[in-house]
Design a protein around this motif. Structure first.
Motif, PDB file in Angstrom:
ATOM      1  N   GLU A  75      -4.041 -11.859   8.793  1.00 34.35           N
ATOM      2  CA  GLU A  75      -3.613 -10.567   9.321  1.00 34.35           C
ATOM      3  C   GLU A  75      -2.167 -10.669   9.774  1.00 34.35           C
ATOM      4  OE1 GLU A  75      -5.216  -7.311  12.552  1.00 34.35           O
ATOM      5  OE2 GLU A  75      -6.556  -8.855  11.779  1.00 34.35           O
ATOM      6  N   SER A  79       1.164  -3.051  10.424  1.00 35.70           N
ATOM      7  CA  SER A  79       0.157  -2.417   9.569  1.00 35.70           C
ATOM      8  C   SER A  79       0.589  -2.407   8.099  1.00 35.70           C
ATOM      9  CB  SER A  79      -0.120  -0.995  10.044  1.00 35.70           C
ATOM     10  OG  SER A  79       1.065  -0.219   9.969  1.00 35.70           O
ATOM     11  N   TYR A  81       1.366  -5.009   6.396  1.00 37.98           N
ATOM     12  CA  TYR A  81       0.632  -6.127   5.806  1.00 37.98           C
ATOM     13  C   TYR A  81      -0.833  -5.961   6.182  1.00 37.98           C
ATOM     14  CZ  TYR A  81       5.020  -8.477   4.692  1.00 37.98           C
ATOM     15  OH  TYR A  81       6.252  -8.788   4.164  1.00 37.98           O
ATOM     16  N   CYS A  82      -1.623  -5.496   5.229  1.00 38.47           N
ATOM     17  CA  CYS A  82      -3.039  -5.240   5.473  1.00 38.47           C
ATOM     18  C   CYS A  82      -3.783  -6.541   5.768  1.00 38.47           C
ATOM     19  CB  CYS A  82      -3.672  -4.589   4.246  1.00 38.47           C
ATOM     20  SG  CYS A  82      -3.057  -2.927   3.929  1.00 38.47           S
ATOM     21  N   ASP A 101      -7.199  -7.338   0.077  1.00 35.13           N
ATOM     22  CA  ASP A 101      -6.862  -6.775   1.386  1.00 35.13           C
ATOM     23  C   ASP A 101      -7.931  -5.767   1.790  1.00 35.13           C
ATOM     24  OD1 ASP A 101      -6.267  -4.124   0.509  1.00 35.13           O
ATOM     25  OD2 ASP A 101      -4.163  -4.590   0.207  1.00 35.13           O
ATOM     26  N   ARG A 102      -7.974  -5.457   3.088  1.00 29.71           N
ATOM     27  CA  ARG A 102      -8.994  -4.538   3.621  1.00 29.71           C
ATOM     28  C   ARG A 102      -8.537  -3.085   3.573  1.00 29.71           C
ATOM     29  NH1 ARG A 102      -9.808  -7.822   9.035  1.00 29.71           N
ATOM     30  NH2 ARG A 102     -10.246  -9.857   8.105  1.00 29.71           N
ATOM     31  N   CYS A 103      -7.302  -2.825   3.170  1.00 30.16           N
ATOM     32  CA  CYS A 103      -6.821  -1.436   3.103  1.00 30.16           C
ATOM     33  C   CYS A 103      -7.376  -0.715   1.873  1.00 30.16           C
ATOM     34  CB  CYS A 103      -5.296  -1.393   3.080  1.00 30.16           C
ATOM     35  SG  CYS A 103      -4.545  -1.970   4.618  1.00 30.16           S
ATOM     36  N   ASP A 104      -7.095  -1.283   0.688  1.00 34.22           N
ATOM     37  CA  ASP A 104      -7.565  -0.635  -0.535  1.00 34.22           C
ATOM     38  C   ASP A 104      -8.092  -1.633  -1.572  1.00 34.22           C
ATOM     39  OD1 ASP A 104      -5.216  -1.767  -1.424  1.00 34.22           O
ATOM     40  OD2 ASP A 104      -4.202   0.126  -1.817  1.00 34.22           O
ATOM     41  N   THR A 106      -6.648  -4.419  -2.745  1.00 34.62           N
ATOM     42  CA  THR A 106      -5.652  -5.047  -3.620  1.00 34.62           C
ATOM     43  C   THR A 106      -5.824  -6.564  -3.595  1.00 34.62           C
ATOM     44  OG1 THR A 106      -4.074  -3.254  -3.231  1.00 34.62           O
ATOM     45  CG2 THR A 106      -3.171  -5.333  -4.036  1.00 34.62           C
TER      46      THR A 106
END
Length: 138
Positions: A75, A79, A81-82, A101-104, A106
């Motif tokens: 982490e 924000s 850097y997801c 990553d936990r955003c989308d 990737t």
């Protein structure tokens, strides 16, 4: 007498030469020893790592946690850097991790020369973003 000694020496040398020639083959090859490059979860790396990440989104502080089962979480302090979850290993004397990553979702990979105390290498994402990271074991 002297001629007889020279003849015996000549015949002995000739015999050694013929033995060497007859024992060798033109197809003699040395098979290379290929060391198997296995994935290793090195217990020396397990724990929390603190450092920085740089690249497409600027600079940020980073925390990485390497677990004994091969799981990794990372982490950044911004924000941009997801947070991510990955699997890590040591292979061919290099630290390698890959996950999403936990955003989308990737895909992200990390690669660095192996060290028990400091990892300095590169990261890249499936989106085309990339950069470097440096972390020290806490």
């Amino acid at each position: 007498m002297k001629t007889n000694q020279i003849l015996h020496s000549y015949l002995a040398c000739l015999a050694v030469f013929l033995i060497i020639i007859s024992c060798s083959k033109s197809d003699d090859t040395v098979e290379p020893v290929i060391e198997e490059q296995v994935d290793v979860i090195d217990p020396a790396l397990v724990g929390t790592w603190e450092g920085t990440v740089s690249g497409s989104f600027g600079d940020a502080d980073m925390t990485m946690v390497l677990e004994s089962n091969g799981d990794m979480s990372a982490e950044g302090s911004t924000s941009l850097y997801c947070p991510m979850d990955a699997k890590w290993k040591v292979k061919s004397n290099r630290f390698k991790a890959s996950g999403n990553d936990r955003c989308d979702g990737t895909s992200v990979t990390f690669d660095a020369p192996y060290s028990k105390t400091k990892l300095s290498g590169s990261w890249s994402a499936g989106s085309g973003n990339s950069g470097t990271f440096n972390a020290e074991k806490q």
